[in-house]
Design a protein around this motif. Structure first.
Motif, mmCIF file in Angstrom:
data_model
loop_
_atom_site.group_PDB
_atom_site.id
_atom_site.type_symbol
_atom_site.label_atom_id
_atom_site.label_comp_id
_atom_site.label_asym_id
_atom_site.label_seq_id
_atom_site.Cartn_x
_atom_site.Cartn_y
_atom_site.Cartn_z
ATOM 1 N N LEU A 82 23.151 51.263 25.434
ATOM 2 C CA LEU A 82 23.571 50.158 26.289
ATOM 3 C C LEU A 82 24.360 50.688 27.477
ATOM 4 C CD1 LEU A 82 24.921 47.758 23.510
ATOM 5 C CD2 LEU A 82 22.637 47.719 24.527
ATOM 6 N N ASP A 83 24.158 50.061 28.612
ATOM 7 C CA ASP A 83 24.978 50.349 29.795
ATOM 8 C C ASP A 83 25.834 49.109 30.028
ATOM 9 O OD1 ASP A 83 26.126 51.223 32.097
ATOM 10 O OD2 ASP A 83 24.304 51.194 33.316
ATOM 11 N N VAL A 84 27.145 49.242 29.775
ATOM 12 C CA VAL A 84 28.046 48.088 29.825
ATOM 13 C C VAL A 84 29.052 48.255 30.967
ATOM 14 C CG1 VAL A 84 29.699 46.681 28.547
ATOM 15 C CG2 VAL A 84 27.830 47.816 27.324
ATOM 16 N N THR A 85 29.140 47.221 31.793
ATOM 17 C CA THR A 85 30.105 47.193 32.890
ATOM 18 C C THR A 85 31.025 45.990 32.703
ATOM 19 O OG1 THR A 85 28.504 48.193 34.410
ATOM 20 C CG2 THR A 85 30.433 47.137 35.386
ATOM 21 N N ILE A 86 32.346 46.251 32.675
ATOM 22 C CA ILE A 86 33.327 45.190 32.490
ATOM 23 C C ILE A 86 34.281 45.183 33.674
ATOM 24 C CG2 ILE A 86 35.140 44.269 31.001
ATOM 25 C CD1 ILE A 86 33.814 45.766 28.678
ATOM 26 N N SER A 87 34.373 44.047 34.345
ATOM 27 C CA SER A 87 35.247 43.905 35.507
ATOM 28 C C SER A 87 36.237 42.781 35.257
ATOM 29 C CB SER A 87 34.415 43.610 36.756
ATOM 30 O OG SER A 87 35.242 43.350 37.867
ATOM 31 N N SER A 88 37.526 43.048 35.529
ATOM 32 C CA SER A 88 38.560 42.047 35.257
ATOM 33 C C SER A 88 38.752 41.057 36.405
ATOM 34 C CB SER A 88 39.902 42.736 34.971
ATOM 35 O OG SER A 88 40.400 43.366 36.149
ATOM 36 N N GLY A 89 38.434 41.452 37.633
ATOM 37 C CA GLY A 89 38.664 40.589 38.783
ATOM 38 C C GLY A 89 40.132 40.252 38.954
ATOM 39 N N LYS A 90 41.023 41.169 38.560
ATOM 40 C CA LYS A 90 42.470 40.916 38.542
ATOM 41 C C LYS A 90 43.085 40.972 39.934
ATOM 42 C CE LYS A 90 45.148 44.342 37.520
ATOM 43 N NZ LYS A 90 46.037 44.455 38.688
ATOM 44 N N SER A 91 44.109 40.116 40.132
ATOM 45 C CA SER A 91 44.917 40.182 41.355
ATOM 46 C C SER A 91 46.330 39.701 41.052
ATOM 47 C CB SER A 91 44.303 39.321 42.469
ATOM 48 O OG SER A 91 44.408 37.949 42.167
ATOM 49 N N ASN A 92 47.336 40.384 41.638
ATOM 50 C CA ASN A 92 48.743 39.971 41.555
ATOM 51 C C ASN A 92 49.275 39.818 42.972
ATOM 52 O OD1 ASN A 92 48.972 40.003 38.747
ATOM 53 N ND2 ASN A 92 49.487 42.164 38.688
ATOM 54 N N ARG A 93 50.130 38.818 43.195
ATOM 55 C CA ARG A 93 50.646 38.601 44.543
ATOM 56 C C ARG A 93 51.969 37.838 44.457
ATOM 57 N NH1 ARG A 93 46.708 35.314 43.132
ATOM 58 N NH2 ARG A 93 46.978 33.056 43.329
ATOM 59 N N SER A 94 52.699 37.838 45.552
ATOM 60 C CA SER A 94 53.933 37.064 45.610
ATOM 61 C C SER A 94 53.605 35.583 45.621
ATOM 62 C CB SER A 94 54.728 37.425 46.873
ATOM 63 O OG SER A 94 55.128 38.773 46.840
ATOM 64 N N ASP A 95 54.433 34.810 44.935
ATOM 65 C CA ASP A 95 54.223 33.365 44.864
ATOM 66 C C ASP A 95 54.979 32.697 46.012
ATOM 67 O OD1 ASP A 95 53.976 30.707 44.199
ATOM 68 O OD2 ASP A 95 54.045 31.126 42.053
ATOM 69 N N LYS A 96 54.277 32.033 46.908
ATOM 70 C CA LYS A 96 54.882 31.441 48.101
ATOM 71 C C LYS A 96 55.277 29.976 47.900
ATOM 72 C CE LYS A 96 54.166 35.200 50.482
ATOM 73 N NZ LYS A 96 55.307 36.074 50.851
ATOM 74 N N GLY A 105 49.492 35.761 39.379
ATOM 75 C CA GLY A 105 48.320 36.611 39.224
ATOM 76 C C GLY A 105 47.165 35.833 38.635
ATOM 77 N N SER A 106 46.010 36.461 38.599
ATOM 78 C CA SER A 106 44.837 35.829 38.013
ATOM 79 C C SER A 106 43.835 36.902 37.615
ATOM 80 C CB SER A 106 44.188 34.843 38.994
ATOM 81 O OG SER A 106 43.668 35.537 40.121
ATOM 82 N N PHE A 107 42.948 36.529 36.731
ATOM 83 C CA PHE A 107 41.822 37.403 36.394
ATOM 84 C C PHE A 107 40.637 36.524 36.031
ATOM 85 C CE2 PHE A 107 44.419 37.093 32.484
ATOM 86 C CZ PHE A 107 43.508 36.528 31.605
ATOM 87 N N GLN A 108 39.464 37.058 36.216
ATOM 88 C CA GLN A 108 38.217 36.390 35.823
ATOM 89 C C GLN A 108 37.211 37.472 35.467
ATOM 90 O OE1 GLN A 108 36.389 33.761 38.714
ATOM 91 N NE2 GLN A 108 35.279 32.671 37.111
ATOM 92 N N PHE A 109 36.977 37.630 34.191
ATOM 93 C CA PHE A 109 36.164 38.740 33.715
ATOM 94 C C PHE A 109 34.670 38.513 33.914
ATOM 95 C CE2 PHE A 109 39.965 40.310 31.869
ATOM 96 C CZ PHE A 109 39.733 41.649 31.558
ATOM 97 N N THR A 110 34.007 39.610 34.207
ATOM 98 C CA THR A 110 32.549 39.647 34.269
ATOM 99 C C THR A 110 32.077 40.794 33.383
ATOM 100 O OG1 THR A 110 32.511 38.816 36.551
ATOM 101 C CG2 THR A 110 30.518 39.919 35.742
ATOM 102 N N VAL A 111 31.116 40.502 32.513
ATOM 103 C CA VAL A 111 30.549 41.513 31.621
ATOM 104 C C VAL A 111 29.053 41.600 31.871
ATOM 105 C CG1 VAL A 111 30.153 42.223 29.227
ATOM 106 C CG2 VAL A 111 32.298 41.079 29.847
#
Length: 218
Positions: A82-96, A105-111
């Motif tokens: 199997l060729d498996v790719t996992i991406s978190s789509g993570k981001s952190n930032r200052s809250d305005k 912050g947020s994340f949205q996983f893609t497998v």
């Protein structure tokens, strides 16, 4: 012993060679050989140091029943390529949203899973993805931020893609106020229909050492 079987090339399930057994054709003739792989239309056997492909239809019903069982057991124990790719789509930032130095912050996983096998499909497999956050106030203290269960069916040489729900969170990891949890990593595990683990991955690397333990806690 007469050689009675026709050679036939076909994509099939490949597993380690089994012990020798006696096979009988529909005319009652026999050979002694070891099973190498079983496909949809033929079986490859090893005899006298050489491999031969035998149409299943030429074998006795008892042999066909045995080979069907052999194929299922082999599939249950197989670790497919199997060729498996996992991406978190993570981001952190200052809250305005306020005057504090809180962060969000947020994340949205893609497998993405590519089945690199020929003649072997993933059917009824199940994957689990557990996402963890580390406490901003206490290092090495973790909490489950998201847990997903994924049904996986992939025909041979095809690709499976899954996208999880977006998860947002808030935290403050700067003195003097420390609170909340921030994204830390994940544990991904894929099991076949028989419950055998056929793939696992964890980030960061320290999670790799205790995957089973971490999954039980989550």
């Amino acid at each position: 012993m007469r050689r009675l079987f026709l050679l036939l090339s076909i994509a099939s399930l490949t597993i380690a060679v089994a012990e020798e057994r006696e096979f009988t054709d529909v005319e009652g003739r026999t050979i002694t050989a070891a099973v190498v792989k079983v496909g949809d239309q033929s079986v490859t056997v090893k005899m006298g140091g050489r491999n031969f492909d035998i149409p299943l239809a030429k074998l006795s019903q008892d042999d066909q029943t045995y080979l069907e069982k052999w194929k299922k057991e082999a599939a249950a124990n197989m670790i497919p390529r199997l060729d498996v790719t996992i991406s978190s789509g993570k981001s952190n930032r200052s809250d305005k949203r306020d005057n504090y130095d809180d962060r969000s912050g947020s994340f949205q996983f893609t497998v993405v899973i590519e089945n690199e096998e020929i003649g072997f499909s993933l059917e009824g497999d199940k994957a689990s993805l557990s996402v963890f956050g580390e406490s901003a106030s206490s290092r090495d203290q973790y909490a489950v931020m998201q847990k997903s269960s994924i049904k996986v069916d992939i025909p041979d040489r095809e690709e499976f893609r899954w996208e999880g729900e977006k998860k947002s969170y808030r935290f403050d990891n700067r003195l003097p106020t420390l609170w909340g949890y921030l994204y830390s990593g994940y544990v991904f595990q894929l099991k076949n229909a028989s419950g055998k683990v056929i793939y696992s991955k964890a980030m960061p690397s320290k999670f790799e050492e205790d995957i089973e333990k971490i999954l039980k806690l989550s």
